[in-house]
Design a protein around this motif. Structure first.
Motif, PDB file in Angstrom:
ATOM      1  N   ALA A 178      75.275  27.308  48.714  1.00  0.00           N
ATOM      2  CA  ALA A 178      75.162  26.708  50.048  1.00  0.00           C
ATOM      3  C   ALA A 178      74.503  27.681  51.010  1.00  0.00           C
ATOM      4  CB  ALA A 178      76.543  26.295  50.566  1.00  0.00           C
ATOM      5  N   SER A 179      74.874  28.942  50.935  1.00  0.00           N
ATOM      6  CA  SER A 179      74.292  29.945  51.835  1.00  0.00           C
ATOM      7  C   SER A 179      72.804  30.101  51.593  1.00  0.00           C
ATOM      8  CB  SER A 179      75.001  31.291  51.662  1.00  0.00           C
ATOM      9  OG  SER A 179      76.351  31.183  52.042  1.00  0.00           O
ATOM     10  N   LEU A 180      72.407  30.202  50.339  1.00  0.00           N
ATOM     11  CA  LEU A 180      70.977  30.342  50.031  1.00  0.00           C
ATOM     12  C   LEU A 180      70.193  29.113  50.472  1.00  0.00           C
ATOM     13  CD1 LEU A 180      71.229  32.054  46.534  1.00  0.00           C
ATOM     14  CD2 LEU A 180      70.592  33.116  48.712  1.00  0.00           C
ATOM     15  N   TYR A 181      70.740  27.934  50.249  1.00  0.00           N
ATOM     16  CA  TYR A 181      70.071  26.705  50.668  1.00  0.00           C
ATOM     17  C   TYR A 181      69.933  26.661  52.193  1.00  0.00           C
ATOM     18  CZ  TYR A 181      69.218  21.856  51.780  1.00  0.00           C
ATOM     19  OH  TYR A 181      68.685  20.706  52.306  1.00  0.00           O
ATOM     20  N   LEU A 182      71.015  27.007  52.913  1.00  0.00           N
ATOM     21  CA  LEU A 182      70.974  26.933  54.372  1.00  0.00           C
ATOM     22  C   LEU A 182      70.084  28.018  54.976  1.00  0.00           C
ATOM     23  CD1 LEU A 182      74.668  25.937  55.008  1.00  0.00           C
ATOM     24  CD2 LEU A 182      72.647  24.530  55.409  1.00  0.00           C
ATOM     25  N   VAL A 183      69.998  29.170  54.340  1.00  0.00           N
ATOM     26  CA  VAL A 183      69.053  30.194  54.814  1.00  0.00           C
ATOM     27  C   VAL A 183      67.633  29.681  54.645  1.00  0.00           C
ATOM     28  CG1 VAL A 183      68.091  32.482  54.325  1.00  0.00           C
ATOM     29  CG2 VAL A 183      70.564  32.184  54.515  1.00  0.00           C
ATOM     30  N   ARG A 184      67.339  29.123  53.500  1.00  0.00           N
ATOM     31  CA  ARG A 184      66.001  28.553  53.270  1.00  0.00           C
ATOM     32  C   ARG A 184      65.695  27.477  54.300  1.00  0.00           C
ATOM     33  NH1 ARG A 184      64.330  24.098  50.151  1.00  0.00           N
ATOM     34  NH2 ARG A 184      62.134  24.207  49.635  1.00  0.00           N
TER      35      ARG A 184
ATOM     36  N   TYR B  82      83.080  23.763  50.162  1.00  0.00           N
ATOM     37  CA  TYR B  82      82.460  22.827  51.092  1.00  0.00           C
ATOM     38  C   TYR B  82      82.839  23.104  52.540  1.00  0.00           C
ATOM     39  CZ  TYR B  82      81.112  18.515  53.381  1.00  0.00           C
ATOM     40  OH  TYR B  82      80.565  17.610  54.256  1.00  0.00           O
ATOM     41  N   ARG B  83      84.132  23.062  52.838  1.00  0.00           N
ATOM     42  CA  ARG B  83      84.560  23.226  54.233  1.00  0.00           C
ATOM     43  C   ARG B  83      84.388  24.661  54.721  1.00  0.00           C
ATOM     44  NH1 ARG B  83      88.512  19.718  56.338  1.00  0.00           N
ATOM     45  NH2 ARG B  83      87.970  20.806  58.247  1.00  0.00           N
ATOM     46  N   GLY B  84      84.778  25.634  53.901  1.00  0.00           N
ATOM     47  CA  GLY B  84      84.724  27.030  54.329  1.00  0.00           C
ATOM     48  C   GLY B  84      83.319  27.582  54.402  1.00  0.00           C
ATOM     49  N   PHE B  85      82.591  27.447  53.320  1.00  0.00           N
ATOM     50  CA  PHE B  85      81.236  28.001  53.292  1.00  0.00           C
ATOM     51  C   PHE B  85      80.210  27.017  53.854  1.00  0.00           C
ATOM     52  CE2 PHE B  85      82.851  31.119  50.170  1.00  0.00           C
ATOM     53  CZ  PHE B  85      82.284  32.262  50.688  1.00  0.00           C
ATOM     54  N   GLN B  86      80.021  25.880  53.194  1.00  0.00           N
ATOM     55  CA  GLN B  86      78.905  25.003  53.514  1.00  0.00           C
ATOM     56  C   GLN B  86      78.956  24.469  54.948  1.00  0.00           C
ATOM     57  OE1 GLN B  86      78.073  22.122  50.485  1.00  0.00           O
ATOM     58  NE2 GLN B  86      76.907  20.814  51.864  1.00  0.00           N
ATOM     59  N   GLN B  87      80.134  24.124  55.433  1.00  0.00           N
ATOM     60  CA  GLN B  87      80.234  23.527  56.764  1.00  0.00           C
ATOM     61  C   GLN B  87      80.472  24.540  57.872  1.00  0.00           C
ATOM     62  OE1 GLN B  87      79.804  20.115  57.493  1.00  0.00           O
ATOM     63  NE2 GLN B  87      78.944  20.283  55.442  1.00  0.00           N
ATOM     64  N   SER B  88      80.978  25.717  57.559  1.00  0.00           N
ATOM     65  CA  SER B  88      81.367  26.655  58.615  1.00  0.00           C
ATOM     66  C   SER B  88      80.642  27.997  58.519  1.00  0.00           C
ATOM     67  CB  SER B  88      82.883  26.859  58.563  1.00  0.00           C
ATOM     68  OG  SER B  88      83.302  27.735  59.569  1.00  0.00           O
ATOM     69  N   TYR B  89      80.906  28.736  57.477  1.00  0.00           N
ATOM     70  CA  TYR B  89      80.428  30.112  57.379  1.00  0.00           C
ATOM     71  C   TYR B  89      78.927  30.215  57.115  1.00  0.00           C
ATOM     72  CZ  TYR B  89      80.746  35.083  56.263  1.00  0.00           C
ATOM     73  OH  TYR B  89      80.587  36.438  56.269  1.00  0.00           O
ATOM     74  N   SER B  90      78.429  29.466  56.174  1.00  0.00           N
ATOM     75  CA  SER B  90      77.028  29.579  55.754  1.00  0.00           C
ATOM     76  C   SER B  90      76.017  29.189  56.830  1.00  0.00           C
ATOM     77  CB  SER B  90      76.796  28.777  54.475  1.00  0.00           C
ATOM     78  OG  SER B  90      77.591  29.306  53.429  1.00  0.00           O
ATOM     79  N   PRO B  91      76.257  28.143  57.640  1.00  0.00           N
ATOM     80  CA  PRO B  91      75.287  27.866  58.702  1.00  0.00           C
ATOM     81  C   PRO B  91      75.143  29.026  59.693  1.00  0.00           C
ATOM     82  CG  PRO B  91      76.690  25.960  58.352  1.00  0.00           C
ATOM     83  CD  PRO B  91      77.274  27.089  57.553  1.00  0.00           C
ATOM     84  N   ARG B  92      76.250  29.694  60.016  1.00  0.00           N
ATOM     85  CA  ARG B  92      76.180  30.846  60.929  1.00  0.00           C
ATOM     86  C   ARG B  92      75.470  32.008  60.246  1.00  0.00           C
ATOM     87  NH1 ARG B  92      77.088  29.714  65.379  1.00  0.00           N
ATOM     88  NH2 ARG B  92      79.139  28.895  64.959  1.00  0.00           N
ATOM     89  N   LEU B  93      75.778  32.253  58.973  1.00  0.00           N
ATOM     90  CA  LEU B  93      75.090  33.306  58.227  1.00  0.00           C
ATOM     91  C   LEU B  93      73.587  33.033  58.214  1.00  0.00           C
ATOM     92  CD1 LEU B  93      75.992  35.399  55.386  1.00  0.00           C
ATOM     93  CD2 LEU B  93      74.196  33.795  54.797  1.00  0.00           C
TER      94      LEU B  93
ATOM     95  N   LEU C 236      80.846  30.381  44.017  1.00  0.00           N
ATOM     96  CA  LEU C 236      79.535  29.905  43.564  1.00  0.00           C
ATOM     97  C   LEU C 236      78.988  28.846  44.512  1.00  0.00           C
ATOM     98  CD1 LEU C 236      80.006  29.746  39.685  1.00  0.00           C
ATOM     99  CD2 LEU C 236      78.540  31.303  40.986  1.00  0.00           C
ATOM    100  N   TRP C 237      79.840  27.944  44.946  1.00  0.00           N
ATOM    101  CA  TRP C 237      79.441  26.932  45.923  1.00  0.00           C
ATOM    102  C   TRP C 237      78.958  27.612  47.203  1.00  0.00           C
ATOM    103  CZ3 TRP C 237      82.191  21.652  46.061  1.00  0.00           C
ATOM    104  CH2 TRP C 237      81.609  20.828  47.009  1.00  0.00           C
ATOM    105  N   GLY C 238      79.726  28.604  47.648  1.00  0.00           N
ATOM    106  CA  GLY C 238      79.363  29.325  48.863  1.00  0.00           C
ATOM    107  C   GLY C 238      78.035  30.056  48.743  1.00  0.00           C
TER     108      GLY C 238
END
Length: 185
Positions: A165-171, A78-89, A160-162
């Motif tokens: 989250a990344s695929l959802y945020l890219v979409r 949640y904090r690492g991927f969904q809130q920080s890394y994935s939005p930038r990706l 898996l969460w990351g």
């Protein structure tokens, strides 16, 4: 007099995105390469996590397992991927779709992950995080089972969460625009 209207291409409507000829390939390669990297790690770690169940677990093992899943889900997923890394990706993938050069298209996973074409602070952060992950992986390998498998289970949850989250945020970024600045330099 020749028909010049047929010879000129229509200009894009104001506000419409300009697409790079490499954009779609860069998007697919960038997001696909990143996702493949995470899923490969899951594929490698999941059997180790499952192998830990071949050992007799006591209450301490079960407690560590439950706490580790929650902590890794929260901090890595949640904090690492969904809130920080994935939005930038997602923002970087969105940028590549519109403006990718040939070099960026060829190296799209590295661009999406912030290893290339990023501000100095982002580059240092990406490389430092990668080095820290390598050190943690090497330390995890020293642990005996079932402890290694217990910790690997938490990493699998976070990865898996990351990925999801990344695929959802890219979409979401492709549909509604990115939530953060791509920081492409």
């Amino acid at each position: 007099m020749a028909n010049t209207a047929a010879a000129t291409a229509p200009s894009p409507a104001p506000g419409s995105p300009i697409r790079s000829p490499f954009g779609t390939a860069a998007l697919i390669w960038g997001v696909g390469g990143f996702s493949a990297l995470l899923l490969f790690a899951v594929w490698r770690l999941a059997p180790l996590a499952l192998a830990s169940t071949d050992y007799a677990w006591n209450l301490l093992h079960w407690g560590a397992f439950a706490v580790n899943l929650v902590i890794m889900g929260w901090f890595e997923g949640y904090r690492g991927f969904q809130q920080s890394y994935s939005p930038r990706l997602a923002a970087r993938a969105h940028h590549l779709r519109q403006h990718a050069t040939l070099r960026q298209a060829l190296l799209a996973p590295l661009v999406c992950m912030g290893f290339l074409d990023a501000p100095r602070r982002r580059l240092v952060g990406a490389w430092a995080l990668t080095c820290a992950i390598v050190v943690v992986v090497l330390l995890y390998r020293l642990l005996p089972q079932p402890w290694r498998g217990i910790l690997d289970a938490g990493v699998v949850v976070g990865l898996l969460w990351g990925t999801l989250a990344s695929l959802y945020l890219v979409r979401s970024a492709l549909r509604d625009g990115p939530r953060v600045d791509a920081e492409i330099v």
